[in-house]
Design a protein around this motif. Structure first.
Motif, PDB file in Angstrom:
ATOM      1  N   LEU A  18       0.829  -1.208   0.000  1.00  0.00           N
ATOM      2  CA  LEU A  18       0.000   0.000   0.000  1.00  0.00           C
ATOM      3  C   LEU A  18       0.865   1.261   0.000  1.00  0.00           C
ATOM      4  CD1 LEU A  18      -2.848  -1.002   2.469  1.00  0.00           C
ATOM      5  CD2 LEU A  18      -3.115  -0.441   0.052  1.00  0.00           C
ATOM      6  N   GLY A  19       1.969   1.212   0.760  1.00  0.00           N
ATOM      7  CA  GLY A  19       2.871   2.356   0.756  1.00  0.00           C
ATOM      8  C   GLY A  19       3.436   2.629  -0.623  1.00  0.00           C
ATOM      9  N   ILE A  22       0.666   4.148  -2.812  1.00  0.00           N
ATOM     10  CA  ILE A  22       0.326   5.524  -2.447  1.00  0.00           C
ATOM     11  C   ILE A  22       1.377   6.506  -2.954  1.00  0.00           C
ATOM     12  CG2 ILE A  22       0.105   7.107  -0.489  1.00  0.00           C
ATOM     13  CD1 ILE A  22      -1.263   4.829   1.032  1.00  0.00           C
ATOM     14  N   LEU A 142      -8.736  -1.534  -0.050  1.00  0.00           N
ATOM     15  CA  LEU A 142      -7.813  -0.527   0.479  1.00  0.00           C
ATOM     16  C   LEU A 142      -6.954   0.078  -0.623  1.00  0.00           C
ATOM     17  CD1 LEU A 142      -6.653  -2.223   3.803  1.00  0.00           C
ATOM     18  CD2 LEU A 142      -8.016  -0.140   3.573  1.00  0.00           C
ATOM     19  N   VAL A 143      -6.549  -0.753  -1.590  1.00  0.00           N
ATOM     20  CA  VAL A 143      -5.773  -0.222  -2.716  1.00  0.00           C
ATOM     21  C   VAL A 143      -6.603   0.805  -3.476  1.00  0.00           C
ATOM     22  CG1 VAL A 143      -4.746  -0.802  -4.947  1.00  0.00           C
ATOM     23  CG2 VAL A 143      -4.316  -2.254  -2.959  1.00  0.00           C
ATOM     24  N   THR A 145      -9.041   2.569  -2.275  1.00  0.00           N
ATOM     25  CA  THR A 145      -9.134   3.734  -1.404  1.00  0.00           C
ATOM     26  C   THR A 145      -7.879   4.585  -1.507  1.00  0.00           C
ATOM     27  OG1 THR A 145     -10.592   2.608   0.161  1.00  0.00           O
ATOM     28  CG2 THR A 145      -9.353   4.486   0.994  1.00  0.00           C
ATOM     29  N   ALA A 146      -6.712   3.926  -1.510  1.00  0.00           N
ATOM     30  CA  ALA A 146      -5.451   4.660  -1.613  1.00  0.00           C
ATOM     31  C   ALA A 146      -5.364   5.409  -2.935  1.00  0.00           C
ATOM     32  CB  ALA A 146      -4.284   3.692  -1.469  1.00  0.00           C
ATOM     33  N   SER A 149      -7.695   8.371  -2.886  1.00  0.00           N
ATOM     34  CA  SER A 149      -7.205   9.408  -1.981  1.00  0.00           C
ATOM     35  C   SER A 149      -6.108  10.238  -2.639  1.00  0.00           C
ATOM     36  CB  SER A 149      -6.680   8.766  -0.687  1.00  0.00           C
ATOM     37  OG  SER A 149      -7.714   8.079  -0.009  1.00  0.00           O
ATOM     38  N   THR A 150      -5.203   9.558  -3.355  1.00  0.00           N
ATOM     39  CA  THR A 150      -4.141  10.310  -4.028  1.00  0.00           C
ATOM     40  C   THR A 150      -4.700  11.190  -5.139  1.00  0.00           C
ATOM     41  OG1 THR A 150      -3.711   8.444  -5.534  1.00  0.00           O
ATOM     42  CG2 THR A 150      -2.413   8.548  -3.523  1.00  0.00           C
ATOM     43  N   VAL A 268     -13.741   6.363  -1.315  1.00  0.00           N
ATOM     44  CA  VAL A 268     -12.957   5.961  -0.146  1.00  0.00           C
ATOM     45  C   VAL A 268     -13.782   5.047   0.759  1.00  0.00           C
ATOM     46  CG1 VAL A 268     -11.891   6.821   1.971  1.00  0.00           C
ATOM     47  CG2 VAL A 268     -11.437   7.967  -0.201  1.00  0.00           C
TER      48      VAL A 268
END
Length: 417
Positions: A18-19, A22, A142-143, A145-146, A149-150, A268
């Protein structure tokens, strides 16, 4: 946020992955907007500025062929190497100084688009090896969502950096983001099976295996087509946004800055809830429900009432990610390891490549028709395809006993069993 989602966030591989997504997504989103502003500033041409997005999107059509690379080598070293190469490529725009250098910027963005296609295929395959199967629905949510978000924050950062320091600074930011992504992927602890010994065959034959597997698989085919229809409908309806603001709501174009964050908020929330929902319903039902919610949100934009339009934007954000997450999760679960790269790249091509053409169609429609026409077309298309997805799922389940064999279970059905 569910307990399983928290479990995913505590899982080392998932957190590193995820990091990487992002930081890389942040740099790409910032650069994609700044590049358009950069080209417009250097040339004064709106059409050349619009060509920026085309350069990044064009390599998607070659997805099945590019994805073949991800099945020939180990995926983690491939991701590390590709991100480092892209970091080096992003240093080239530091030399862009005048209108005559714009061609270099277009070439760099096209290479970045190719790299994104390759990394998407390799990442999908790596997730199948690095993330436990019971966590993949939450993880893919979650991916998503990431990514959303970006998209909300990075364009503002890119525009601000360009205004303050110029385009080369944004390009350097994107290069750094690729280096950080490579570091995150390098730290993953994953036991990848060695690629099968390569048999010398035509590239087209290997590429065709992935496309053939996807199209002959009833679950994958229906979910990927649904995801593609959702993206096409989204593209067609999005081109009506400014006409809707002008004619329907009598607002300035800047009011789009309110609608986009509302839709992003919905995306999200959808990403955070996806895993829990997919454990409680079959993937077809999850995809069809999301597409229906999206279609209702699109149709709400045909009304002249601001609260309804805002609610529609939220519904679009809640519904649109669902078909995409369902398709991606099914690809990871249903595809043999040696084919995941090709199948994932083919699925991405089918879902995302038509969006550019849909934008052209939507642009032509809004130029010659009332904006409500394309909104009604996009919303109706979503509702029809959602209904067809439900009906084909029922037909498959009903036909299985008659054939003497049980159809392949989907995620929710397998958990119930």
């Amino acid at each position: 946020m569910s307990w399983t989602t928290l479990k995913v966030l505590r899982e080392r591989n998932a957190g590193l992955y995820l990091g990487g997504v992002i930081v890389s997504g942040f740099g790409d989103s910032a650069m994609s907007l700044a590049a358009g502003i950069w080209v417009k500033t250097l040339t004064g041409s709106n059409s050349l500025a619009a060509l920026v997005g085309f350069c990044i999107w064009l390599p998607t059509f070659a997805g099945p062929a590019i994805g073949t690379v991800a099945d020939r080598v180990r995926r983690r070293p491939l991701l590390v190497a590709t991100n480092l190469v892209l970091a080096a490529v992003m240093l080239a725009p530091l030399a862009v100084r005048s209108q005559g250098d714009v061609g270099l910027l277009f070439a760099v963005l096209t290479l970045v688009g190719m790299g994104m296609v390759l990394t998407d295929a390799a990442e999908t395959a790596l997730v199948a090896a690095a993330v436990p199967v019971e966590l993949r629905g939450d993880f893919n949510g979650l991916v998503r969502t990431a990514i959303e978000s970006t998209k909300l924050l990075a364009p503002l950062a890119g525009a601000g950096l360009f205004t303050a320091f110029g385009g080369p600074t944004v390009a350097l930011l994107d290069a750094v983001s690729f280096v950080l992504a490579a570091a995150a992927f390098r730290l993953l602890r994953v036991q990848e099976a060695a690629p099968e010994p390569h048999v010398r065959r035509a590239w087209t034959a290997e590429t065709g295996e992935g496309a053939r597997y996807l199209w002959q698989h009833p679950v994958l085919r229906s979910l990927v087509v649904t995801g593609g229809v959702a993206m096409v409908a989204s593209s067609v309806s999005s081109t009506a946004t400014y006409a809707m603001l002008d004619t329907g709501l009598h607002r300035s174009p800047a009011f789009a800055g309110v609608l986009i964050p509302v839709q992003g908020l919905g995306s999200v929330v959808a990403g955070l809830a996806a895993g829990a929902l997919m454990r409680r319903m079959p993937e077809r039902a999850f995809s069809a429900t999301g597409l229906t919610l999206f279609a209702i949100g699109v149709l709400a934009r045909a009304t002249p009432w601001l609260p309804v339009v805002l609610g529609g934007s939220l519904a679009i954000g809640l519904g649109l990610p669902c078909p995409l997450i369902a398709a991606l999760t099914a690809v990871q679960r249903e595809t043999p390891s040696q084919l995941v790269g090709r199948v994932a790249a083919t699925a991405n091509t089918l879902m995302y490549a038509p969006t550019g053409l849909a934008l052209l169609v939507g642009t032509a429609m809004v130029a010659g028709l009332d904006y409500r026409v394309q909104i009604l077309v996009a919303g109706t298309l979503g509702l029809v395809v959602a209904a067809m997805l439900v009906m084909t799922g029922r037909a498959t389940r009903c036909a299985a006993p008659a054939d003497g064999a049980r159809s392949m279970p989907e995620a929710g059905e397998a958990d119930a069993a």
